[in-house]
Design a protein around this motif. Structure first.
Motif, mmCIF file in Angstrom:
data_model
loop_
_atom_site.group_PDB
_atom_site.id
_atom_site.type_symbol
_atom_site.label_atom_id
_atom_site.label_comp_id
_atom_site.label_asym_id
_atom_site.label_seq_id
_atom_site.Cartn_x
_atom_site.Cartn_y
_atom_site.Cartn_z
ATOM 1 N N ALA A 1 -11.010 -0.540 2.570
ATOM 2 C CA ALA A 1 -11.786 0.439 3.339
ATOM 3 C C ALA A 1 -10.883 1.621 3.704
ATOM 4 N N THR A 2 -10.108 1.484 4.763
ATOM 5 C CA THR A 2 -9.204 2.544 5.199
ATOM 6 C C THR A 2 -7.915 1.917 5.691
ATOM 7 N N PRO A 3 -6.768 2.337 5.172
ATOM 8 C CA PRO A 3 -5.509 1.790 5.671
ATOM 9 C C PRO A 3 -5.358 2.066 7.164
ATOM 10 N N GLY A 4 -5.065 1.025 7.911
ATOM 11 C CA GLY A 4 -4.875 1.152 9.351
ATOM 12 C C GLY A 4 -5.977 0.512 10.163
ATOM 13 N N LEU A 5 -7.211 0.515 9.677
ATOM 14 C CA LEU A 5 -8.301 -0.067 10.457
ATOM 15 C C LEU A 5 -8.149 -1.579 10.587
ATOM 16 N N GLY A 6 -7.751 -2.232 9.529
ATOM 17 C CA GLY A 6 -7.537 -3.677 9.595
ATOM 18 C C GLY A 6 -6.374 -4.038 10.500
ATOM 19 N N SER A 7 -5.346 -3.200 10.493
ATOM 20 C CA SER A 7 -4.207 -3.441 11.385
ATOM 21 C C SER A 7 -4.632 -3.288 12.838
ATOM 22 N N LEU A 8 -5.464 -2.303 13.124
ATOM 23 C CA LEU A 8 -5.985 -2.146 14.476
ATOM 24 C C LEU A 8 -6.835 -3.346 14.871
ATOM 25 N N MET A 9 -7.657 -3.833 13.953
ATOM 26 C CA MET A 9 -8.478 -5.012 14.235
ATOM 27 C C MET A 9 -7.621 -6.241 14.485
ATOM 28 N N GLY A 10 -6.482 -6.334 13.831
ATOM 29 C CA GLY A 10 -5.589 -7.471 13.998
ATOM 30 C C GLY A 10 -4.676 -7.359 15.204
ATOM 31 N N GLY B 1 -0.289 4.505 13.003
ATOM 32 C CA GLY B 1 0.578 5.180 12.037
ATOM 33 C C GLY B 1 -0.012 5.188 10.637
ATOM 34 N N GLN B 2 -0.552 4.053 10.217
ATOM 35 C CA GLN B 2 -1.159 3.963 8.881
ATOM 36 C C GLN B 2 -2.382 4.860 8.784
ATOM 37 N N LEU B 3 -3.183 4.865 9.828
ATOM 38 C CA LEU B 3 -4.386 5.697 9.821
ATOM 39 C C LEU B 3 -4.031 7.178 9.787
ATOM 40 N N LEU B 4 -3.015 7.588 10.545
ATOM 41 C CA LEU B 4 -2.594 8.995 10.520
ATOM 42 C C LEU B 4 -2.054 9.393 9.149
ATOM 43 N N LEU B 5 -1.234 8.542 8.548
ATOM 44 C CA LEU B 5 -0.729 8.846 7.206
ATOM 45 C C LEU B 5 -1.872 8.955 6.197
ATOM 46 N N ALA B 6 -2.831 8.036 6.282
ATOM 47 C CA ALA B 6 -3.959 8.073 5.352
ATOM 48 C C ALA B 6 -4.764 9.363 5.527
ATOM 49 N N LEU B 7 -4.989 9.773 6.767
ATOM 50 C CA LEU B 7 -5.757 10.999 7.013
ATOM 51 C C LEU B 7 -5.000 12.236 6.551
ATOM 52 N N GLY C 1 -0.567 6.810 -0.576
ATOM 53 C CA GLY C 1 -0.028 5.590 -1.175
ATOM 54 C C GLY C 1 0.958 4.894 -0.255
ATOM 55 N N ALA C 2 1.775 5.669 0.464
ATOM 56 C CA ALA C 2 2.705 5.076 1.430
ATOM 57 C C ALA C 2 1.940 4.391 2.556
ATOM 58 N N SER C 3 0.867 5.006 2.998
ATOM 59 C CA SER C 3 0.034 4.398 4.029
ATOM 60 C C SER C 3 -0.591 3.096 3.529
ATOM 61 N N TRP C 4 -1.051 3.109 2.301
ATOM 62 C CA TRP C 4 -1.673 1.916 1.731
ATOM 63 C C TRP C 4 -0.649 0.794 1.574
ATOM 64 N N LEU C 5 0.563 1.109 1.130
ATOM 65 C CA LEU C 5 1.596 0.076 1.001
ATOM 66 C C LEU C 5 2.015 -0.467 2.361
#
Length: 125
Positions: free
Chosen positions: A25-34, A42-48, A91-95
């Motif tokens: 879906a979006t890098p960072g959302l799953g990390s927030l949920m967890g 950080g992941q969400l900002l990089l992805a955006l 890609g860095a956000s996704w990794l």
């Protein structure tokens, strides 16, 4: 599953859902949920930021393309640096989200079964 379940132990199913959200879906959302707030933000900002750079590339390329319909012949400019920078940042956000998802999956624990003598609660109308 609650959003922002920080501090709680995740079940394997919840960790799997966080993994799927992060990767598909979006890098960072799953990390927030967890419950990984700092990593998720950080992941969400990089992805955006990465998505915004790819969008800048697309708009500039389309503007250049549609300017070719005029009478004068403009000098063609390549905006590929925006695309490559955006793709690299995304890609860095996704990794990063892949590593966080892997960490969530490893820390997930199966809930303990109830003791043998316990009785489920009575259902009333």
């Amino acid at each position: 599953m609650k959003i922002f379940s920080g501090g709680k132990q995740l079940s394997p199913a919840a960790a799997r859902n966080c993994f799927l959200m992060n990767q598909f879906a979006t890098p960072g959302l799953g990390s927030l949920m967890g419950g990984r707030i700092i990593a998720g933000v950080g992941q969400l900002l990089l992805a955006l930021i990465g998505f915004a750079l790819v969008l800048v590339w697309f708009v500039k390329t389309m503007k250049e393309y549609y300017s070719l319909t005029g009478d004068d012949i403009p000098v063609q400019v390549s905006y590929s640096q925006y695309f490559f920078a955006g793709a690299l940042i995304f890609g860095a956000s996704w990794l990063w989200s892949l590593l966080t998802s892997y960490s969530l999956m490893r820390s997930a624990k199966t809930p303990e079964p109830p003791p043998p003598g316990s009785v489920p609660p009575r259902i009333t109308k």
